[in-house]
Design an enzyme around this catalytic site. Structure first.
Site, PDB file in Angstrom:
ATOM      1  CG  ASP A 163       0.175  -8.175  -1.884  1.00  0.00           C
ATOM      2  OD1 ASP A 163      -0.491  -9.011  -2.526  1.00  0.00           O
ATOM      3  OD2 ASP A 163       1.183  -7.608  -2.355  1.00  0.00           O
TER       4      ASP A 163
ATOM      5  N   GLY B 145       8.473  -8.754  -4.253  1.00  0.00           N
ATOM      6  CA  GLY B 145       7.347  -9.629  -4.580  1.00  0.00           C
ATOM      7  C   GLY B 145       6.877 -10.516  -3.453  1.00  0.00           C
TER       8      GLY B 145
ATOM      9  N   GLY C 156       5.703  -9.330  -0.411  1.00  0.00           N
ATOM     10  CA  GLY C 156       4.726  -8.685   0.469  1.00  0.00           C
ATOM     11  C   GLY C 156       5.307  -7.851   1.594  1.00  0.00           C
ATOM     12  CB  SER C 157       8.535  -6.089   2.124  1.00  0.00           C
ATOM     13  OG  SER C 157       8.534  -5.230   1.006  1.00  0.00           O
ATOM     14  CB  SER C 158       4.800  -2.475   0.839  1.00  0.00           C
ATOM     15  OG  SER C 158       4.079  -3.188  -0.124  1.00  0.00           O
ATOM     16  CB  ALA C 159       1.181  -6.365   2.279  1.00  0.00           C
ATOM     17  CB  ALA C 160       4.632  -7.650   6.119  1.00  0.00           C
TER      18      ALA C 160
ATOM     19  N   PRO D 182      12.798  -9.024   2.174  1.00  0.00           N
ATOM     20  CG  PRO D 182      13.310 -10.186   0.197  1.00  0.00           C
ATOM     21  CD  PRO D 182      12.803 -10.386   1.610  1.00  0.00           C
TER      22      PRO D 182
HETATM   23  C1  MEV Z   1       1.470  -7.527  -5.643  1.00  0.00           C
HETATM   24  O1  MEV Z   1       2.005  -8.395  -4.654  1.00  0.00           O
HETATM   25  C2  MEV Z   1       0.167  -8.030  -6.153  1.00  0.00           C
HETATM   26  C3  MEV Z   1      -0.469  -7.200  -7.251  1.00  0.00           C
HETATM   27  O2  MEV Z   1      -1.609  -7.929  -7.722  1.00  0.00           O
HETATM   28  C4  MEV Z   1      -0.904  -5.838  -6.763  1.00  0.00           C
HETATM   29  C5  MEV Z   1      -2.110  -5.881  -5.849  1.00  0.00           C
HETATM   30  O3  MEV Z   1      -2.834  -6.871  -5.811  1.00  0.00           O
HETATM   31  O4  MEV Z   1      -2.339  -4.846  -5.168  1.00  0.00           O
HETATM   32  C6  MEV Z   1       0.463  -7.005  -8.427  1.00  0.00           C
END
Ligand code: MEV
Length: 321
Positions: A137, A90, A92-96, A86
């Site tokens: 992430d 929180g 990690g969708s944008s990182a993935a 989703p």
């Molecule tokens: C977000 O998943 C994690 C944060 O620490 C942002 C980041 O590390 O870039 C809030």
């Protein structure tokens, strides 16, 4: 380099066990890749850049725009994305998405698969898109398994140095860490909150308040204690430290009423060791560590969240057939 006609990469989401937000300021963090992935397929050709059949639109495809730029991919390309994660929750969708896009684009250009390069470009993709970020992430999504980011290289047992990332005054040494099996549940509130907004909110607080900087340093200490407790397989202590980490994040202003209600409920379930928000907060998700994760999952679902028992993913970014 021999360009490939098409490329397909996938990358996992993550949960943060300790250290979110503080890691942006160079404090340590500990995260785990989870068995839910984002896939990106890239095929050279067509007219310009399309994403899922639509022309590239910076308003909807901000991460992809940056990834294309940073990879120097200026030719026509068709991109197809699909995700089991989703968005803005929180996990990690944008990182993935950033990691899988960078890996697919580099492959399309014929570059040899190099996780350290993928991690670097994916971190820059997130940073440029959000205006601020740590490499947490994107590193765990690239490397898979358990990942410790630390300001300095660690030689501790069960810890393997991967690579270093730098931005401005901060440097992060990324390590793979062996973690014991963790009976963890991740649950989402269903309320999305943009990471960039939460990071900006904490940044304003940290820039203007010595108290906020002390809280950030305290999160760093909790993270290192958490790593020790995990090495000792002391889940009771890990849970207690998760609770303390959550209180610090609450103080930094990234908790939210619905999130806090679920965190409190999870902690009160028989056999629970501890619970905290995971990721940027402001909504999004929480994690709970418990003797009986299935009981916690069921209780959190009964409270209206979507919960699942965490299945770690030892693989990071993958080139698919
Ligand atoms: C977000 O998943 C994690 C944060 O620490 C942002 C980041 O590390 O870039 C809030």
């Amino acid at each position: 380099m021999v360009a490939a006609p098409r490329a397909h990469a996938s990358a996992p989401g993550k949960i943060i066990l300790f250290g979110e937000h503080a890691v942006v300021y160079g404090q340590p963090s500990l995260s785990l890749a989870i068995g839910k992935r984002t896939h990106v397929e890239a095929e050279a050709g067509g007219a310009g850049v399309t994403v899922n059949g639509h022309p590239l639109d910076p308003a909807y495809h901000a991460y992809i725009v940056q990834a294309l730029r940073l990879c120097g991919a200026d030719g026509p390309v068709r991109l197809q994305t699909r995700s089991e994660l989703p968005s803005a929750s929180g996990v990690g969708s944008s990182a993935a998405l950033s990691v899988a896009t960078v890996a697919a684009l580099l492959r399309l250009q014929g570059a040899p698969h190099d996780p350290a390069r993928v991690a670097e470009l994916a971190f820059r993709t997130e940073f440029e898109t959000q205006g601020a970020a740590s490499p947490n992430d994107t590193t765990v999504s690239t490397a898979g398994g358990g990942v410790l980011l630390a300001p300095k290289r660690s030689e501790a047992p069960g810890t393997q140095f991967l690579w270093e990332l730098r931005r401005g005054e901060h440097a992060w040494a990324a390590h793979r860490v062996e973690l014991p099996p963790l009976p963890l549940v991740v649950a989402t509130t269903g309320r999305r909150a943009k990471t960039g907004d939460q990071v900006a909110k904490v940044r304003r607080f940290v820039e203007h308040s010595g108290f906020a900087r002390d809280v950030v340093a305290e999160i760093g200490r909790i993270t290192l204690e958490g790593v020790d407790a995990l090495r000792a397989h002391d889940l009771k202590r890990v849970g207690h430290l998760m609770n303390r980490n959550h209180e610090c994040l609450h103080t930094l202003g990234v908790d939210a009423p619905d999130l806090h209600r679920l965190v409190t409920a999870a902690r009160n379930i028989r056999g629970a060791y501890g619970a905290k928000l995971t990721g940027a907060g402001g909504g999004g998700s929480l994690i709970a560590l418990a003797e009986d994760p299935e009981a916690v999952r069921a209780a959190l679902e009964a409270l209206g969240s979507q919960a699942l028992v965490v299945r770690p993913d030892p693989d990071g970014v993958r080139l698919e057939a």
